[in-house]
Design an enzyme around this catalytic site. Structure first.
Site, mmCIF file in Angstrom:
data_model
loop_
_atom_site.group_PDB
_atom_site.id
_atom_site.type_symbol
_atom_site.label_atom_id
_atom_site.label_comp_id
_atom_site.label_asym_id
_atom_site.label_seq_id
_atom_site.Cartn_x
_atom_site.Cartn_y
_atom_site.Cartn_z
ATOM 1 N N SER A 285 56.177 -41.756 7.126
ATOM 2 C CA SER A 285 55.408 -40.923 8.040
ATOM 3 C C SER A 285 53.987 -40.691 7.528
ATOM 4 O O SER A 285 53.284 -41.652 7.251
ATOM 5 C CB SER A 285 56.161 -39.615 8.281
ATOM 6 N N LYS B 47 51.372 -43.614 5.986
ATOM 7 C CA LYS B 47 49.930 -43.814 6.128
ATOM 8 C C LYS B 47 49.326 -43.884 4.725
ATOM 9 O O LYS B 47 48.498 -44.745 4.399
ATOM 10 C CB LYS B 47 49.275 -42.656 6.900
ATOM 11 N N TRP C 292 56.702 -41.108 19.331
ATOM 12 C CA TRP C 292 55.463 -40.427 18.920
ATOM 13 C C TRP C 292 54.664 -41.326 17.975
ATOM 14 O O TRP C 292 53.443 -41.362 17.999
ATOM 15 C CB TRP C 292 55.836 -39.104 18.245
ATOM 16 N N HIS D 207 63.080 -40.619 13.476
ATOM 17 C CA HIS D 207 61.905 -40.672 12.610
ATOM 18 C C HIS D 207 62.388 -40.531 11.167
ATOM 19 O O HIS D 207 62.452 -39.424 10.630
ATOM 20 C CB HIS D 207 60.997 -39.507 13.007
HETATM 21 C C1 GCU Z 1 53.361 -35.322 12.489
HETATM 22 C C2 GCU Z 1 52.159 -36.201 12.716
HETATM 23 C C3 GCU Z 1 52.451 -37.652 12.363
HETATM 24 C C4 GCU Z 1 53.045 -37.730 10.991
HETATM 25 C C5 GCU Z 1 54.262 -36.838 10.904
HETATM 26 C C6 GCU Z 1 54.918 -36.770 9.531
HETATM 27 O O1 GCU Z 1 54.351 -35.643 13.410
HETATM 28 O O2 GCU Z 1 51.774 -36.065 14.058
HETATM 29 O O3 GCU Z 1 51.272 -38.414 12.423
HETATM 30 O O4 GCU Z 1 53.343 -39.058 10.663
HETATM 31 O O5 GCU Z 1 53.881 -35.521 11.203
HETATM 32 O O6 GCU Z 1 54.287 -37.001 8.526
HETATM 33 O O7 GCU Z 1 56.103 -36.413 9.485
#
Ligand code: GCU
Length: 440
Positions: free
Chosen positions: A279, A283, A370, A421
């Site tokens: 998540s 990144k 998402w 997720h």
């Molecule tokens: C939020 C955010 C995402 C990210 C996520 C996470 O949902 O919008 O971009 O990847 O958190 O890190 O769990």
């Protein structure tokens, strides 16, 4: 176990911008391996009087969010995805085609890297501190005797109260020489931070190491005075300079400092260290690997917007949401792309390509729209030309393969799981097979 997370958003006007101040309630923290389903986690409470950014969910359970500055509402309808043109990773800023590995390495790659530094994640300042590492504990029979566990503490800077990051390293007990290691930059520590395939990793003769990301830098608005960024701010300075690091760059910096340590540990083969993040940490993993080519392979799980997913593709989270809800993850300059995604000189395929020729493995989940798994897949496909130019194998497919079917024959790997997720056990197994091609 599936954790849960809430995020509340509180907006303020700052420097003439309307900048979101996001407060993450990490009380119920997310396990790196099994974070909560996206549908219950994207929060977003309001900013101005009475305006809520959380519009609930669509009939399929996908989060609907409002971006206040542009009025954009999350889209999950292919027929509403506007056509877009990706910047060509193999054409220089001045318009010259990149036809050789040499021009890629010496000209185009540095150009793209710089764009990500100045416009997206922010540059790591020269004042970033040195880290002093110290082994503080060793357990020769961890994991029922299968592993040696070492605890290593890295002090960031010289101050007596300097922030510290703790690295936990497991290497196989029977190992005779240095072993490959999978480094997990995690939401939480302890046994919860272990990969679901820990036993498999060790039995393959590899090690793994974990660090909790908030040791490096807190994941909260208005905490630049803490963590490693806090160490670098001058007295009276509230936040880094406009093109300087946000928290994603700070976490990536921490990964590099861990690599420094691993290179000194004789139990570890530092030329074979793979990096995992999920998540926001997916990144981070992609960006860390772009910055540091000592990272031998990357596994970016459900990294989504401003990770592996194409920002130009209007699906799920957008630049507008991200700049609003998580401004502190990025450089301040990132705000200029709100409502102007097509003007970004980069997109996710270029972020992935910054790791070339090194292997990259990307995952998405069906219940995590998402994060736009299809946009991640398309970015990976679009990174292919760079891999081919460098004599490596692209993904090998250009259409989404069937679900739950790893695509791992090339130097780019993909797995789209049915489910949430999360980095699932199936994702991890596919990753081990993928990275096993390199960790021989
Ligand atoms: C939020 C955010 C995402 C990210 C996520 C996470 O949902 O919008 O971009 O990847 O958190 O890190 O769990």
């Amino acid at each position: 176990m599936i954790g849960s997370r809430e995020m509340t958003t509180d907006m303020r006007a700052r420097h003439g911008w309307v900048v979101a101040a996001a407060v993450l309630t990490m009380g119920l923290v997310v396990a790196a391996q099994q974070p909560p389903p996206a549908t219950t986690t994207q929060g977003g409470r309001s900013s101005g009087p009475g305006r809520s950014t959380n519009l609930g969910n669509d009939p399929k359970g996908n989060p609907l969010r409002l971006a206040l500055e542009t009025g954009h509402v999350s889209n999950y309808d292919e027929s509403k995805v506007k056509p877009y043109t990706l910047p060509d990773p193999l054409v220089t800023t001045s318009g010259k085609p990149v036809r050789s590995a040499e021009v890629w390495v010496h000209q185009r790659r540095p150009e793209i890297l710089k764009l990500y530094e100045t416009d997206i994640y922010g540059r790591i300042p020269a004042s970033a501190p040195k880290v002093q590492w110290q082994v503080t504990g060793t357990d020769p029979s961890a994991r029922d005797g299968a592993a040696i566990r070492k605890t290593i503490v890295g002090k960031m800077g010289d101050a007596a109260d300097a922030p510290q990051m703790t690295l936990t390293l497991y290497t196989p007990a029977p190992a005779k020489g240095p072993v490959p290691v999978i480094l997990l930059v995690n939401f939480r520590g302890g046994a919860d931070g272990d990969p679901p395939v820990a036993a498999d990793i060790l039995s393959r003769g590899w090690g793994y190491a974990t660090v909790v990301y908030q040791d490096i830098q807190p994941d909260r608005i208005n905490t630049f005075d803490r963590g490693v960024i806090g160490v670098t701010l001058r007295p009276g300075q509230q936040q880094p300079g406009p093109e300087e690091w946000g928290t994603i760059s700070a976490w990536a910096w921490g990964v590099s400092r861990i690599l420094d340590y691993l290179a000194t540990d004789r139990a570890v083969d530092a030329t074979r260290v793979a990096l995992f993040g999920h998540s926001r940490l997916g990144k981070t993993a992609l960006w860390a690997s772009a910055l540091d080519d000592r990272i031998a392979a990357v596994y970016a799980s459900c990294s989504g917007e401003m990770g592996a997913a194409l920002a130009r593709r209007d699906w799920g989270e957008t630049v507008d949401d991200m700049a609003q809800n998580f401004p502190f993850w990025f450089s301040t300059t990132f705000q200029k792309y709100v409502g102007r995604w097509n003007d970004m000189p980069v997109d996710a395929h270029m972020l992935i390509a910054l790791s070339a020729p090194r292997p990259v493995f990307i995952t998405g989940g069906t219940a995590d729209q998402w994060a736009d798994p299809k946009g991640e897949f398309l970015a990976e496909v679009a990174a292919g030309p760079v891999y081919r130019l460098l004599g490596k194998k692209d993904l090998g497919v250009t259409e989404l393969p069937p679900l739950d079917t790893p695509v791992i024959d090339g130097d780019l790997g993909w797995h789209y799981h049915t489910g949430p997720h999360a980095a699932t056990e199936a994702d991890w197994k596919a990753f081990l097979s993928f990275v096993g091609k390199y960790f021989k």
